[in-house]
Scaffold this active site. Structure first.
Site, PDB file in Angstrom:
ATOM      1  N   GLY A  14      -4.149  12.217   3.080  1.00  0.00           N
ATOM      2  CA  GLY A  14      -3.509  11.390   4.000  1.00  0.00           C
ATOM      3  C   GLY A  14      -2.420  12.165   5.138  1.00  0.00           C
ATOM      4  N   SER A  20       4.341  12.960   8.287  1.00  0.00           N
ATOM      5  CA  SER A  20       3.581  11.933   7.427  1.00  0.00           C
ATOM      6  C   SER A  20       4.310  12.174   5.721  1.00  0.00           C
ATOM      7  CB  SER A  20       2.324  12.509   7.121  1.00  0.00           C
ATOM      8  OG  SER A  20       1.514  12.199   8.288  1.00  0.00           O
ATOM      9  N   ILE A  21       4.487  11.061   5.347  1.00  0.00           N
ATOM     10  CA  ILE A  21       5.094  10.957   3.559  1.00  0.00           C
ATOM     11  C   ILE A  21       3.996  11.961   2.936  1.00  0.00           C
ATOM     12  CG2 ILE A  21       5.028   9.582   1.905  1.00  0.00           C
ATOM     13  CD1 ILE A  21       6.225   7.391   3.538  1.00  0.00           C
ATOM     14  N   ASP A  65     -14.052  10.864   4.765  1.00  0.00           N
ATOM     15  CA  ASP A  65     -13.980   9.339   5.082  1.00  0.00           C
ATOM     16  C   ASP A  65     -14.112   8.721   3.857  1.00  0.00           C
ATOM     17  OD1 ASP A  65     -14.381   6.815   5.775  1.00  0.00           O
ATOM     18  OD2 ASP A  65     -16.344   7.346   7.076  1.00  0.00           O
ATOM     19  N   ALA A  97      -5.181  -0.322   9.023  1.00  0.00           N
ATOM     20  CA  ALA A  97      -5.468  -1.702   9.463  1.00  0.00           C
ATOM     21  C   ALA A  97      -5.390  -1.585  11.044  1.00  0.00           C
ATOM     22  CB  ALA A  97      -4.438  -2.746   8.938  1.00  0.00           C
ATOM     23  N   TYR A 159       3.464  -7.627   9.034  1.00  0.00           N
ATOM     24  CA  TYR A 159       2.541  -6.479   8.072  1.00  0.00           C
ATOM     25  C   TYR A 159       1.207  -7.102   7.673  1.00  0.00           C
ATOM     26  CZ  TYR A 159       2.521  -2.692   4.998  1.00  0.00           C
ATOM     27  OH  TYR A 159       2.160  -1.479   4.246  1.00  0.00           O
ATOM     28  N   LYS A 166      -2.092  -3.785  -0.079  1.00  0.00           N
ATOM     29  CA  LYS A 166      -1.066  -3.324  -0.520  1.00  0.00           C
ATOM     30  C   LYS A 166      -0.953  -3.917  -2.079  1.00  0.00           C
ATOM     31  CE  LYS A 166       0.174   0.414   1.867  1.00  0.00           C
ATOM     32  NZ  LYS A 166      -0.035   1.625   1.419  1.00  0.00           N
ATOM     33  N   THR A 197       6.622   6.923  10.544  1.00  0.00           N
ATOM     34  CA  THR A 197       5.468   7.648  10.641  1.00  0.00           C
ATOM     35  C   THR A 197       4.463   7.179  11.480  1.00  0.00           C
ATOM     36  OG1 THR A 197       4.348   6.379   9.106  1.00  0.00           O
ATOM     37  CG2 THR A 197       5.529   8.000   8.093  1.00  0.00           C
ATOM     38  N   LEU A 198       3.358   8.131  11.962  1.00  0.00           N
ATOM     39  CA  LEU A 198       2.470   7.629  12.752  1.00  0.00           C
ATOM     40  C   LEU A 198       1.738   6.270  12.587  1.00  0.00           C
ATOM     41  CD1 LEU A 198       0.759   8.716  15.316  1.00  0.00           C
ATOM     42  CD2 LEU A 198      -1.042   9.591  13.459  1.00  0.00           C
ATOM     43  N   SER A 199       1.594   6.000  11.238  1.00  0.00           N
ATOM     44  CA  SER A 199       1.092   4.574  11.107  1.00  0.00           C
ATOM     45  C   SER A 199       2.095   3.388  11.169  1.00  0.00           C
ATOM     46  CB  SER A 199       0.631   4.390   9.627  1.00  0.00           C
ATOM     47  OG  SER A 199       1.522   4.738   8.608  1.00  0.00           O
TER      48      SER A 199
END
Length: 259
Positions: A14, A20-21, A65, A97, A159, A166, A197-199
């Site tokens: 990830g 990133s976390i 993937d 998502a 969200y 989640k 973050t990016l997401s």
């Protein structure tokens, strides 16, 4: 004094970039002695992930993937080969998502994108845990950690389908804790507050979410990816030897508030 992860070997899924976390967790593991392997998703981020991996002398960097069982099997076979047949730690920081489903109304989420979010964000943990189990058994046990969010237990505007994913992920952690416990494998989740973050940038109204968080969290302060890295390192370490199937909130206490 030796670090908590001296002699341990970890696979990190990830990492997208240095914010990133997953990268914050990887750095912490490396600082405390772990050997690392990384996966990446897609050519767009490959170069950046490889550069980060090189900075911590990673043993393996490979594409994955998580929607493909063939790909997951290959990745864990490569990991076992890189680490001499075993694996001690698994970091699962994978979620996705469609951007258009993180704005507007949840009720408008189409069926195909609903299942895509659940597949990538939740089922991927099950798939990876199953592939990791024999490698961890070879080491006499191990530990896994995944990333969740308060949106899995409460409705968070925008969200949307990711909250459902989640919630599914959270339930998977509990069921996996039971299945994996007999193999001496622990699995837990970290529920982080808003982190840039990016997401996160794809969530509509993220800036407003941050402002409300700072106002209403008991500690009245934002959290950083490194805060999550420290919490995840605790759960992965032998300091948490009897902690499994749990969710650790790293959100300045926001989850405890009613309004």
């Amino acid at each position: 004094m030796a670090g908590r992860f001296e002699g341990k070997q970890a696979l990190v899924l990830g990492v997208a970039n240095k914010r990133s976390i997953a990268w914050a967790i990887a750095k912490r593991l490396h600082e405390e002695g772990a050997e690392l392997a990384f996966t990446f998703q897609g050519e767009r981020i490959e170069k950046g992930v490889r550069e980060l991996a090189e900075s911590v002398d990673a043993k393996l960097v490979t594409e994955c993937d998580v929607r493909s069982e063939v790909d997951v099997a290959r990745v864990f076979a490569e990991t076992g080969e890189a680490f001499g047949g075993g694996l001690d730690l698994l970091v699962h920081s994978v979620a996705y998502a469609a951007a258009e489903d993180l704005e507007g109304r949840f009720i408008d989420t189409p069926r195909d994108r609903f299942w895509m979010a659940v597949d990538i964000s939740a089922y991927s943990l099950v798939s990876c845990a199953k592939a990791a189990e024999p490698l961890m058994q070879a080491r006499g046990g191990g530990s896994m950690v995944t990333m969740t969010y308060l949106g899995g237990v409460r409705a968070v505007p925008h969200y949307n389908v990711m909250g459902v994913a989640k919630a599914t992920l959270d339930a998977c952690v509990r069921h996996l804790a039971w299945d994996l416990g007999e193999s001496g494998i622990r699995i837990n989740a970290v529920s982080a507050g808003p982190v840039r973050t990016l997401s996160a940038r794809s969530i509509a109204g993220f800036t407003t979410m941050e402002e409300m968080f700072e106002q209403r969290a008991p500690l009245h302060r934002h959290i950083a990816a490194d805060d999550v890295g420290g919490a995840a390192a605790y759960l992965l370490s032998d300091d948490a030897v009897n902690v499994t199937g749990t969710m650790l909130y790293v959100d300045s206490g926001y989850h405890a508030m009613g309004m």
